[in-house]
Design a protein around this motif. Sequence first.
Motif, short mmCIF file in Angstrom:
data_model
loop_
_atom_site.label_atom_id
_atom_site.label_comp_id
_atom_site.label_asym_id
_atom_site.label_seq_id
_atom_site.Cartn_x
_atom_site.Cartn_y
_atom_site.Cartn_z
N ASN A 45 32.81 53.85 47.29
CA ASN A 45 33.93 54.69 46.88
C ASN A 45 35.03 53.88 46.20
OD1 ASN A 45 33.00 57.27 47.67
ND2 ASN A 45 33.45 56.78 49.79
N ILE A 46 35.31 52.70 46.73
CA ILE A 46 36.29 51.82 46.08
C ILE A 46 35.82 51.49 44.67
CG2 ILE A 46 37.26 49.47 46.07
CD1 ILE A 46 37.50 49.67 49.12
N LEU A 47 34.54 51.13 44.55
CA LEU A 47 34.01 50.77 43.24
C LEU A 47 34.04 51.96 42.28
CD1 LEU A 47 32.74 48.75 41.32
CD2 LEU A 47 30.51 49.32 42.33
N ASP A 48 33.67 53.13 42.75
CA ASP A 48 33.70 54.33 41.89
C ASP A 48 35.10 54.58 41.35
OD1 ASP A 48 31.00 54.76 42.29
OD2 ASP A 48 31.28 56.36 43.76
N ILE A 49 36.09 54.48 42.21
CA ILE A 49 37.48 54.70 41.77
C ILE A 49 37.89 53.61 40.78
CG2 ILE A 49 39.90 54.77 42.50
CD1 ILE A 49 38.86 55.98 45.18
N ALA A 50 37.51 52.37 41.07
CA ALA A 50 37.86 51.26 40.17
C ALA A 50 37.23 51.44 38.80
CB ALA A 50 37.42 49.93 40.79
N LEU A 51 35.97 51.86 38.75
CA LEU A 51 35.30 52.07 37.47
C LEU A 51 35.93 53.23 36.70
CD1 LEU A 51 31.61 51.42 38.54
CD2 LEU A 51 33.05 49.94 37.11
N GLU A 52 36.33 54.25 37.42
CA GLU A 52 37.02 55.38 36.78
C GLU A 52 38.36 54.92 36.20
OE1 GLU A 52 39.15 59.50 38.20
OE2 GLU A 52 37.23 58.98 39.15
N ARG A 53 39.09 54.12 36.97
CA ARG A 53 40.38 53.60 36.48
C ARG A 53 40.17 52.65 35.30
NH1 ARG A 53 45.12 53.98 38.81
NH2 ARG A 53 45.62 51.82 38.29
N LEU A 54 39.09 51.87 35.32
CA LEU A 54 38.77 50.98 34.19
C LEU A 54 38.55 51.82 32.93
CD1 LEU A 54 37.94 48.32 32.81
CD2 LEU A 54 35.63 48.70 33.74
N THR A 55 37.74 52.85 33.06
CA THR A 55 37.46 53.73 31.92
C THR A 55 38.75 54.34 31.39
OG1 THR A 55 35.26 54.23 32.79
CG2 THR A 55 36.18 55.78 31.18
N ASN A 56 39.58 54.85 32.27
CA ASN A 56 40.85 55.46 31.85
C ASN A 56 41.77 54.45 31.17
OD1 ASN A 56 39.95 57.86 32.96
ND2 ASN A 56 41.15 57.64 34.84
N THR A 57 41.78 53.23 31.67
CA THR A 57 42.61 52.17 31.09
C THR A 57 42.13 51.83 29.69
OG1 THR A 57 43.14 51.27 33.26
CG2 THR A 57 43.42 49.78 31.39
N LEU A 58 40.82 51.68 29.54
CA LEU A 58 40.26 51.35 28.23
C LEU A 58 40.48 52.48 27.23
CD1 LEU A 58 36.95 49.60 29.35
CD2 LEU A 58 39.02 48.50 28.45
N GLU A 59 40.28 53.72 27.69
CA GLU A 59 40.49 54.87 26.81
C GLU A 59 41.95 55.00 26.39
OE1 GLU A 59 38.84 58.20 28.95
OE2 GLU A 59 36.79 57.71 28.32
N ALA A 60 42.87 54.63 27.26
CA ALA A 60 44.30 54.71 26.96
C ALA A 60 44.76 53.48 26.15
CB ALA A 60 45.11 54.82 28.24
N ASN A 61 43.84 52.54 25.95
CA ASN A 61 44.13 51.33 25.19
C ASN A 61 45.37 50.61 25.75
OD1 ASN A 61 43.52 49.46 23.21
ND2 ASN A 61 44.81 50.44 21.68
N ARG A 62 45.38 50.44 27.08
CA ARG A 62 46.48 49.75 27.73
C ARG A 62 45.94 48.58 28.56
NH1 ARG A 62 47.93 50.23 33.06
NH2 ARG A 62 46.63 51.58 34.33
N VAL A 63 46.82 47.74 29.02
CA VAL A 63 46.44 46.67 29.94
C VAL A 63 46.95 47.02 31.33
CG1 VAL A 63 46.33 44.84 28.21
CG2 VAL A 63 48.47 45.27 29.40
#
Length: 167
Positions: A45-63
């Motif tokens: 579950n931690i990993l799933d949330i982290a991967l979702e946040r990674l995707t959102n961060t990349l899509e938002a083009n932010r660091v």
Amino acid sequence: MNEVEKLKQEVLQAQQNSDIASLYVLEQRAHDTFDENTLQGFYMNILDIALERLTNTLEANRVMDMNEVQDFATLRALYEYAIEHYSAGKLHDASALFEVLSGLCNDKKFSSALKFHWIAAKEEISLDDFLSEIADVDATQNAGTFYISCFNTKAQKLLDNSKTDAE
């Protein structure tokens, strides 16, 4: 409600809120309370949330901001995931994850440290050799970081050789 049920409720609430930082706060209690299968699910579950946040961060083009608690927890989870790949001998996957992580954060020390990880995995240096020959594990423990942040002189040679190879 017994302790196990109470903890499961807290974990569920954190999951529903995509609150990865709260899951890390609950980590020790989970270790002390859950059986191996439930604990494995907890980390998934931690990993799933982290991967979702990674995707959102990349899509938002932010660091990610190391000073923001959810970003910090996400970087920790993704780093642990990359180390798992490295430990399992999946060097290409580990290298790719370290490369992404090195550019994902506004913290220069973290980004620099991850470059050593990335190049070592790319150069097919095993995790054991990385830990014994490139990383300074004792200094890292004293630094108090969740990631390997201190390196010996061989690390700079690795970086220099990588730059030479790229040219």
